[in-house]
Design an enzyme around this catalytic site. Structure first.
Site, PDB file in Angstrom:
ATOM      1  N   THR A  46      29.649  92.389  43.952  1.00  0.00           N
ATOM      2  CA  THR A  46      30.321  91.951  42.768  1.00  0.00           C
ATOM      3  C   THR A  46      31.482  92.893  42.338  1.00  0.00           C
ATOM      4  O   THR A  46      32.489  92.620  42.057  1.00  0.00           O
ATOM      5  CB  THR A  46      29.467  91.479  41.627  1.00  0.00           C
ATOM      6  OG1 THR A  46      28.473  90.609  42.039  1.00  0.00           O
ATOM      7  CG2 THR A  46      30.289  91.051  40.522  1.00  0.00           C
ATOM      8  N   HIS A  49      34.248  92.384  44.804  1.00  0.00           N
ATOM      9  CA  HIS A  49      34.996  91.466  44.117  1.00  0.00           C
ATOM     10  C   HIS A  49      36.104  91.675  43.425  1.00  0.00           C
ATOM     11  O   HIS A  49      37.356  91.020  43.291  1.00  0.00           O
ATOM     12  CB  HIS A  49      34.085  90.219  43.964  1.00  0.00           C
ATOM     13  CG  HIS A  49      33.378  89.547  45.090  1.00  0.00           C
ATOM     14  ND1 HIS A  49      33.976  89.504  46.441  1.00  0.00           N
ATOM     15  CD2 HIS A  49      32.038  89.316  45.333  1.00  0.00           C
ATOM     16  CE1 HIS A  49      32.934  88.914  47.276  1.00  0.00           C
ATOM     17  NE2 HIS A  49      31.852  88.853  46.525  1.00  0.00           N
TER      18      HIS A  49
HETATM   19 ZN   LIG Z   1      24.935  93.020  41.516  1.00  0.00          ZN
END
Ligand SMILES: [Zn+2]
Ligand SMILES: [Zn+2]
Length: 348
Positions: A46, A49
């Site tokens: 994440t 990202h």
């Molecule tokens: Zn995570």
């Protein structure tokens, strides 16, 4: 607490690396919060990202913000409404911060709260010296769990949640995908009493690790007919449950067909595009149950994962990566991007 701290900042709503700064204000806590002195924080997909500013990030994140959420540290300050946490408590953090008032929260499903806030995404996170979070989103750590290990609760918890959902005790189980989360799922299956754990992946080295972490049988699904091999091991019937960690269409379909009629397929891995399946033949006629799991059950998954970590199958060194100072985060990211396995850990 007053003063400044170091941390990483996503400064702009555009693709670009985090900026290391030493002049960030220490977060000021509210009455329901705690302030945590961060010991270490693991890098998650994440975070990458957010750095790359993908669609998921564009929809949720408002720079400037501090990323990082797979963390552990010590409470150094508590808000005046907080009575079950104290200065000196060692904690990790649940990323999904539920509202506590929606239908889901009121029906024991706070992990899929419709108003969920995300530590290190919608809220400032833990790539910093200090982080604030609501006290009821902290998990107290047993003395024998190291801070570095505690960083794994959040990312690997999805795998443990998948195993909980498959209800594996006494059953035959297929785990598809043997990255860190799949390996955690394999160990959890064995810890919670699965009768037979079959693991598959496309990489032989990962399958060797899966054996070390409890898999009874492993298959390279690129080199065999997985469905046939699974049937050979289960008297032609198929496994009671399959857990997909890959999120890949062909693997999900192979898992679905490896499950016996009236068995269960649990989907953990996130597909990046729509997955096609033969619903009539593979699902409906066979009464297979398919379900997804999102994040961790709060706090059931956490206490269950603590049992897995302390059990005989879990091999921490197989899921841990390398360690870096927070200011050297670019080295950690370079290692991830070059394919070096394991969770990379940053120290502020
Ligand atoms: Zn995570
Ligand atoms: Zn809610």
């Amino acid at each position: 607490m007053k003063g400044t701290m170091c941390g990483l900042v996503k400064e702009e709503a555009a693709p670009g690396k985090f900026v290391y700064r030493t002049d960030l204000p220490i977060p000021q806590i509210g009455d329901d919060d705690v302030l945590i002195k961060i010991h270490c924080t693991a890098v998650c997909g994440t975070d990458l990202h957010i750095m790359d500013w993908d669609k998921w990030s564009q929809a949720r994140i408002h720079p400037p913000m501090i990323p990082g959420h797979e963390t552990a540290g010590d409470i150094v300050e508590v808000g005046k409404n907080v009575h079950d946490r104290k200065v000196g408590d060692r904690v990790s953090c649940e990323t999904h911060i539920p509202c506590g008032t929606c239908w889901f929260c009121k029906n024991g499903l706070s992990h899929i709260c419709r108003n969920v806030k995300l530590f290190g995404a919608t809220e400032d996170g833990a790539f910093a010296e200090y982080a604030k979070i609501r006290a009821d989103s902290t998990f107290l750590l047993d003395d024998d769990i190291a801070y570095e290990t505690a960083c794994l609760f959040e990312p690997m918890g999805a795998g443990v949640h998948g195993v909980e959902s498959a209800d594996v005790a006494g059953k035959t189980v297929l785990v598809s995908g043997c990255g860190p989360i799949g390996l955690t799922a394999v160990s959890a299956c064995k810890t919670f009493g699965a009768k037979l754990v079959i693991a598959c992946d496309l990489v032989d080295e990962r399958l060797e690790t899966a054996k070390e972490m409890g898999a009874d049988v492993v298959f390279n699904s690129g080199k065999c007919d997985l469905v046939e091999e699974v049937k050979k091991l289960t008297d032609g019937v198929g496994v009671d449950a399959a857990i997909d960690i890959t999120g890949a269409g062909p693997a999900i379909n192979a898992s679905l067909r490896s499950v016996r009629a009236a068995g269960k397929l649990v989907c953990v891995g996130l597909p990046t595009k729509n997955v096609e399946m033969d619903m009539a033949n593979d699902l409906i006629y066979r009464e297979v149950e398919v379900t997804g799991v999102s994040g961790r059950k709060i706090w059931e998954t956490w206490t269950d994962f603590a049992k897995v970590m302390k059990g005989p199958y879990y091999k921490l060194d197989k899921v841990m990566g390398n360690r870096f100072a927070l200011k050297d985060f670019e080295q950690a990211i370079a290692q991830i991007e070059s394919g070096i396995p394991g969770k990379m850990i940053l120290y502020p």
